[in-house]
Design a protein around this motif. Structure first.
Motif, PDB file in Angstrom:
ATOM      1  N   GLN A  67    -102.927  66.041  46.406  1.00 41.14           N
ATOM      2  CA  GLN A  67    -102.313  64.755  46.763  1.00 41.14           C
ATOM      3  C   GLN A  67    -100.982  64.929  47.491  1.00 41.14           C
ATOM      4  OE1 GLN A  67    -102.397  62.226  43.251  1.00 41.14           O
ATOM      5  NE2 GLN A  67    -104.524  61.669  43.649  1.00 41.14           N
ATOM      6  N   ARG A 115     -96.922  61.958  46.745  1.00 42.58           N
ATOM      7  CA  ARG A 115     -98.369  61.974  46.487  1.00 42.58           C
ATOM      8  C   ARG A 115     -99.078  60.913  47.309  1.00 42.58           C
ATOM      9  NH1 ARG A 115    -100.715  64.897  42.757  1.00 42.58           N
ATOM     10  NH2 ARG A 115     -99.557  65.813  41.038  1.00 42.58           N
ATOM     11  N   LYS A 116    -100.303  61.199  47.660  1.00 45.51           N
ATOM     12  CA  LYS A 116    -101.080  60.259  48.450  1.00 45.51           C
ATOM     13  C   LYS A 116    -102.558  60.386  48.081  1.00 45.51           C
ATOM     14  CE  LYS A 116    -100.929  58.527  53.093  1.00 45.51           C
ATOM     15  NZ  LYS A 116    -102.022  58.871  53.952  1.00 45.51           N
ATOM     16  N   GLY A 117    -103.211  59.236  47.936  1.00 45.95           N
ATOM     17  CA  GLY A 117    -104.657  59.266  47.724  1.00 45.95           C
ATOM     18  C   GLY A 117    -105.357  59.503  49.042  1.00 45.95           C
ATOM     19  N   GLN A 130     -96.739  54.811  40.533  1.00 43.93           N
ATOM     20  CA  GLN A 130     -97.452  55.989  41.056  1.00 43.93           C
ATOM     21  C   GLN A 130     -97.228  57.181  40.152  1.00 43.93           C
ATOM     22  OE1 GLN A 130     -96.040  56.028  45.067  1.00 43.93           O
ATOM     23  NE2 GLN A 130     -97.968  55.164  45.771  1.00 43.93           N
ATOM     24  N   LEU A 171    -104.201  57.304  42.306  1.00 48.84           N
ATOM     25  CA  LEU A 171    -102.804  57.659  42.096  1.00 48.84           C
ATOM     26  C   LEU A 171    -102.360  57.475  40.648  1.00 48.84           C
ATOM     27  CD1 LEU A 171    -101.195  56.426  45.423  1.00 48.84           C
ATOM     28  CD2 LEU A 171    -101.447  58.770  44.608  1.00 48.84           C
TER      29      LEU A 171
END
Lengths: 946, 204, 85
Positions: free
Chosen positions: A777, B5-7, B203, B28
């Motif tokens: 992620q 962070r990123k989906g 998040q 997330l």
């Protein structure tokens, strides 16, 4: 359009008119009509032409039991008009005619029917041998139904799984009764029928009613699936069902096959003419669609049901000219009695001998005395109803491996596999009362089998109804008595096949093609069985039953394909690649950037950027495995060829895996993050296999180790090039990245650009390089951080193509490209990575055996002598004295070296440095290559240790 | 750090009101896992209530879910940061953390018709009478390996789907396609969060 | 489609499983080459009841199945660390 008044035609909505076209002609219909019923209502009796002789054909079963009414709708060939619901605007055309449907010159074939006797494929057109070359296209053009539209648009097809405690196939009286009884126990019941509505014969038979149907519809435990054809019954009650554009896969704990029966036709000359049909077809046309298909009928029967047909015809206002009863003695059944009371003309002992044709349809029928064959009379008629008995519709039982016994002139199920039950007429229970009782029994047994408490009702025997005639066959000196309408097989074809020696049913079926058509001979098989038995002088029981195979009805490739799920794997940085203009390529299920930019010239520039400055490549697709536990090192030592017990924490080492035959199957790097923890990489395509093997080995070894597949958990990049360290420093890291603190083959964990990472200092491309792995992620953030930090250093993203050049310049092999299914480590110069003195590793025993034998080939590096000529490609052959001596595994034009280099398998005696060998390239030209030392680039490997 | 962070899922058009069948990306949200022959005893020693058998899930007082995937493998949905901090090789013999936050996408489906929709892409019987709340199936969904957990989500029946992060966009697209005939649609994760784990949509 | 009973996941469609070969005793590491050749290359392939490795693919779980190869009936399945039934 003429229709009978209500209550005839219970399926049509008279209040609405719709229309479609047939052969360009407008056909008016009502919702609820089938295409076939609407055609008949519009006076269109001729619907298609037969497969071989192009004879006129029309409705015969009105239930989709034969191939007479196959039509084309748009790009869909071979749709059964009797099963096709009429919808507004549909365009329908007939199949298999030349000229026009009414005047098909293809029918000339009939004149030469002697040439087309059984086995003609193998006999007639093969003399002289060259003749088949001429005849084959002619025959293929004349035969075959429908037309394939190569430009047919893709349609939306999909699949769905269904589940039931009890599946009931067939919603006739027995099926309805079984469903009710099973649902009573609390079992979930799925009731399936191919008709648009439940009810089966209750909808069209003379003694039908709605009560049972209504009770089933009101039962909450019963789910109803109509208009759905059960194509097959496979292992463990797995049913394939087609409805519309959807294929259902049903798993049922228990199955009740209440599939009913077909009406047995009679065999006589021209028994295929439009107007000749099964008695049940007439009843269906009258009651379901209100269609009176003629004015004057003859009913040929051998049982009481035929009389019911005659009564129905009379009630519908159709003149019944005569009832021709094949049997010598009067039927005492209630319908026969009623017909007698009404004063219908009953000709006892009479049988149809020949049907006469006028304007492509029935005009009259000649009757003879069944016993003597003596001519009795000719009757003008436009309808001839046939009722010679029943054929249990046992296809699904046959799929499941049921056994059959021949009794009462029928093949009835005698032994069924577990969890499968038969009920109703397929089980020989033909009267309404016995079908209902048999259905209740099967429903209760099935529910009990599925684990529900059920009271088992008493079983019922067979009753008098459904009498099947032993010999409803009246041969004619001029032939054309059909025993298969799909394939135009005549009585004489069966006899000729027997005379040719094809006496076994399976052989005869294929030789005569009887039963090889779309309907699998379901209506005429009993006749073929009888004819064979007579010719052989045995009983039909001794001939046995033909095997009915899936699918029962039509299914398309679209049904089988469904949504065609093709998983695609994308890395965390996928969007960034697209933004940078990457040309993506598949790598297994993954999509990877091949190169960035509009043309392939970008590849060399990317390679140059890595050699001269710094590049960044997404290597997230690399397999990742966490091997953890007190025995982790021991486990790796047993699995891989090298040693790992003494590998220090913070260090990485190459791993090479062999299978038990010593063949190289994967490679990668093991990074020791803790005494108990190795982070092991594997090839993109190999990691699943490696993971499975690790699990399999430890299921046996039971070492104190745990293996986790973490490929997708980590995004990874390789930051490579002389300026890589500068970029890493600029990105910001808490790891001491000075050369001495973090040397080649070192492993560190820490933060880069604020992101937690595992860094491996390894160099697949042969430059100072950091393989940086981070939680997936964070992948995009890591990419962004490094690209931003590298901006001042001219950082360039590079793709798989540039990497392939760079790795080849360094002489690194790719498993699966530079190795094959027989390659062992000693052939590819991997001796250094194989520690034969270990106590054990996978493949060690086989490698020991290899070492005892002389090597047969060697992977070498080569450079082309002359770059100007034709260039060799991967897999081109190495030729020595005209024989194959090896092959190329990799070849590129190296931008760093300015020449064409590659790797090739050659014979060991050719492998000496400086040796010349020949390669045969496309077109057969030979080019020369010279064996050179690996690596081609930076031979002392100093750059990766900078 | 968590903000980075990123989906991986582009959810497409989001329904403004909660439809009868809804799909949301929970990727997330926090989750983790532990695995190994010592996992059960260590987790129990940390005070976690564990399901007795594999392929069962239970929800604790804080609304977090403990899913037992095998005799020695646990998937933990919700905030278990405390456990991750307490863990070490020395204190937790033969018990190893799994990077479930990153290895698996977390997609939820909510709606009474969800089992019927799932039947278009999955061969397991997910009807509530045979697959009640807390049941787990590890199986193939649209040809992907996936973990399916039955739960009450958004006040009605539904499933948690956990499957490989790299194929999450593909799976999402398959689900959207399968939902069409039921007029199902994607919604924001907040729309389904409150009743599930009582956690906010913060998040990480 | 057949159903196989996975000791971890219960009854599942056979399409969820992969075959892993017959269960055979592994020779000692230093066993002579012919013994290893026999283990690696020689398959009995006889009709009757056999013990086989099977993998439940979605969980990567290996177990042992007892199967009658003449009737294709799966007689039993069990965890590899358990005694055969």
């Amino acid at each position: 359009m003429t229709r009978l008044p209500a209550p005839w035609g219970q399926w049509i909505d008279r209040g609405q008119d719709i229309s479609f076209t047939f052969e360009g002609r407008k056909i008016t219909a009502h919702p609820g009509d089938s295409v076939a019923s609407a055609l008949l209502a519009n006076g269109q009796r001729l619907i298609g032409r037969s497969f071989k002789y192009h004879r006129p054909r029309g409705i015969f079963s009105a239930a989709g039991w034969d191939a007479n009414t196959l039509v084309q709708t748009g790009s869909k060939p071979n749709v059964n008009a009797e099963r096709l619901l009429a919808v507004d605007g549909l365009s329908v055309s007939a199949v298999n005619y030349a000229g026009s449907l009414d005047r098909d010159w293809g029918r000339l074939v009939e004149k030469f029917s002697k040439l087309l006797a059984a086995g003609f494929y193998y006999k007639t057109f093969f003399t002289p041998r060259i003749a088949w070359k001429f005849w084959e296209p002619v025959i293929r053009h004349m035969a075959g139904l429908g037309r394939v539209d190569e430009k047919a648009p893709h349609a939306y097809y999909d699949k769905e799984y269904l589940f039931a405690d009890v599946a009931v196939v067939g919603a006739g009286p027995a099926g309805l009764s079984a469903a009710l009884e099973a649902a009573r126990t609390g079992a979930s019941v799925l009731l399936i029928d191919e008709e648009p509505e439940i009810g089966g014969s209750l909808n069209w038979a003379r003694d039908g009613s709605d009560d049972l149907k209504n009770r089933v519809r009101a039962e909450k435990g019963i789910e109803i699936l109509t208009g759905a054809c059960v194509q097959a019954l496979f292992d463990d009650n797995w049913l394939e069902i087609v409805k519309g554009n959807r294929l259902y896969k049903l798993r049922a704990k228990a199955v009740v096959a209440a599939t009913g029966c077909y009406w047995l036709p009679m065999v006589f000359r021209h028994n295929d003419l439009p107007g000749v049909m099964l008695g049940s077809a007439l009843q269906r046309l009258l009651r379901l669609w209100g269609v009176a298909p003629g004015k004057r009928a003859v009913v040929a029967t051998a049982n009481d049901e035929g009389y019911a047909v005659a009564l129905d015809l009379a009630d519908a206002g159709i003149e019944v000219a005569a009832i021709s009863d094949l049997r010598p003695h009067r039927d005492e059944g209630r319908f026969a009695q009623e017909a007698g009371k009404r004063g219908m003309r009953i000709l006892q002992g009479a049988a149809p001998f020949e049907a006469h044709e006028k304007n492509n349809r029935l005009a009259s029928v000649d009757l003879v005395q069944a016993a003597s064959g003596q001519f009795q009379e000719r009757i003008d008629c436009d309808l001839l109803a046939l009722s010679a008995g029943r054929i249990p519709a046992s296809g699904l039982l046959s799929h499941a491996g049921a056994k059959f016994a021949h009794e009462a002139h029928m093949d009835l199920p005698s032994a069924l596999p577990a969890h499968l039950f038969a009920a109703g007429s397929v089980n020989g229970r033909f009267s309404l009362a016995s079908a209902l009782a048999d259905g209740a029994l099967a429903g209760a047994l099935a529910a009990k089998d599925a684990g529900f408490a059920a009271e088992i009702p008493p079983s019922v025997g067979r009753d008098a109804l459904g009498v099947t005639h032993p010999w409803p066959i009246i041969t004619h000196p001029k032939g054309m008595e059909f025993v298969d309408l799909d394939e135009d097989v005549q009585v004489k074809d069966i006899q000729a096949s027997m005379a040719d020696g094809y006496e076994h049913i399976q052989l005869l079926k294929r030789y005569s093609t009887s039963g090889m058509g779309p309907s699998q001979g379901k209506l005429f098989w009993p006749h073929v069985q009888r004819l064979m038995a007579k010719a052989k002088g045995v009983t039909p029981a001794e001939i046995g039953a033909s095997t009915i195979r899936p699918p029962m009805g039509g299914e398309t490739l679209g049904h089988l394909a469904g949504r065609a799920f093709e998983p695609v794997r994308l890395s965390a940085m996928h969007k960034r690649h697209l933004e940078l203009g990457a040309v993506m390529m598949p790598a297994g299920a993954w999509m990877r950037p091949a190169y960035y930019g509009s043309d392939e010239r970008a590849i060399d520039q990317e390679a140059k950027a890595v050699r001269d400055g710094v590049g960044l490549i997404d290597v997230s697709t690399l397999g990742g495995l966490d091997v953890r536990g007190p025995d982790a090192a021991v486990f790796l030592e047993r699995l891989y060829t090298w040693t790992y017990a003494k590998l220090a924490v913070g260090r990485a080492r190459y791993v090479l895996m062999c299978d038990q035959t010593g063949v190289v199957i994967d490679d990668g790097v093991a990074a020791r993050l803790h005494e108990q923890h190795f982070y092991v990489t594997a090839t993109t395509s190999g990691v699943d296999r490696v993971f499975r093997l690790m699990q399999w080995y430890n299921a046996q070894w039971r070492l104190r180790v745990d293996i986790a597949q973490v490929t997708s958990a980590y995004a990874a990049v390789n930051l490579a090039g002389p300026k890589a360290r500068d970029v890493l420093a600029r990105a910001g890291t808490d790891i001491d990245i000075k050369k001495e603190a973090f040397p080649y083959l070192g492993v560190r964990q820490g933060l880069v650009a604020g992101i937690p990472v595992r860094i491996l200092r390894i160099g697949f491309v042969g430059e100072l390089g950091y393989e940086i792995h981070c939680p997936a992620q964070y992948g995009e953030a890591l990419w962004d951080g490094l690209m931003a930090a590298g901006q001042d250093f001219g950082i360039a993203p590079f793709g798989v193509e540039a990497q392939r050049i760079l790795r080849l310049e360094k002489g690194h092999i790719i498993i699966g490209q530079d190795t094959d299914a027989l390659t062992h480590p000693f052939e590819i110069g991997m001796d250094w990575a194989v520690k034969m003195d270990k106590p054990f590793f996978a493949g060690q025993a086989a490698l020991r055996a290899h070492l005892e034998k002389a090597p047969v080939r060697k992977l070498v590096g080569f450079a082309l002598e002359n770059d100007k000529g034709p260039l060799p490609k991967e897999c081109h052959l190495v030729i020595e004295k005209g024989d194959i001596a090896g092959r190329l595994t990799s070849v590129v034009r190296s931008p760093s070296l300015g020449r064409v280099i590659g790797m090739a398998f050659v014979k060991p005696e050719q492998a000496g440095l400086g040796n010349l060998f020949d390669i045969r390239v496309d077109g057969g030209a030979m080019v020369q290559a010279r064996v050179v030392a690996l690596p081609f680039y930076d031979p002392k490997s100093q750059r990766q240790e900078m | 750090m968590a903000a980075l962070r990123k989906g991986f899922i582009d959810t497409g058009k989001i329904a403004p009101v909660l439809p009868a069948l809804a799909l949301a990306d929970f990727s997330l949200k926090s989750r983790t896992g532990f695995k190994g022959s010592g996992a059960a005893s260590w987790l129990a020693a940390q005070g976690l209530v564990l399901p007795d058998d594999p392929n069962q899930a239970c929800t604790d007082a804080q609304g977090r879910m403990v899913a037992r995937l095998s005799w020695g493998e646990f998937l933990l949905l919700g905030d278990f940061a405390g456990l991750e901090k307490a863990w070490s090789y020395e204190s937790a013999p033969m018990c190893f953390p799994l990077p479930r936050q990153d290895s698996h996408a977390w997609i939820v489906v909510s709606g009474e018709v969800a089992p019927k929709m799932m039947a278009k892409i999955c061969g397991i019987d997910l009807r509530p009478q045979v697959f009640p709340k807390g049941a787990i199936a590890q199986t193939s969904v649209a040809r992907l390996n996936a973990i399916i957990i039955a739960d009450q989500i958004g006040g009605r029946g539904g499933f948690h789907l956990l499957s490989d992060g790299s194929t999450s966009q593909y799976l999402w697209d398959c689900l959207v396609d399968a939902m069409l005939e039921f007029e199902g649609a994607p919604v924001r994760s907040e729309a389904l969060s409150k009743e599930t784990h009582g956690q906010t949509d913060a998040q990480g | 489609m057949k159903i196989m009973n996975c000791p971890l996941n219960g009854p599942r469609n056979i399409s969820e499983f992969a075959y892993g070969g017959e269960v055979k005793p592994v020779p000692a590491a230093d066993a002579p080459t012919p013994d290893w050749a026999d283990y690696v290359y020689y398959h009995d392939n006889q009709p009757g009841i056999v013990r086989e490795w099977w993998l439940h693919v979605p969980t990567s779980y290996w177990f042992v199945a007892v199967r009658d190869v003449t009737s294709d009936k799966i007689i039993a399945t069990y965890r590899p660390e358990e005694a055969p039934p």
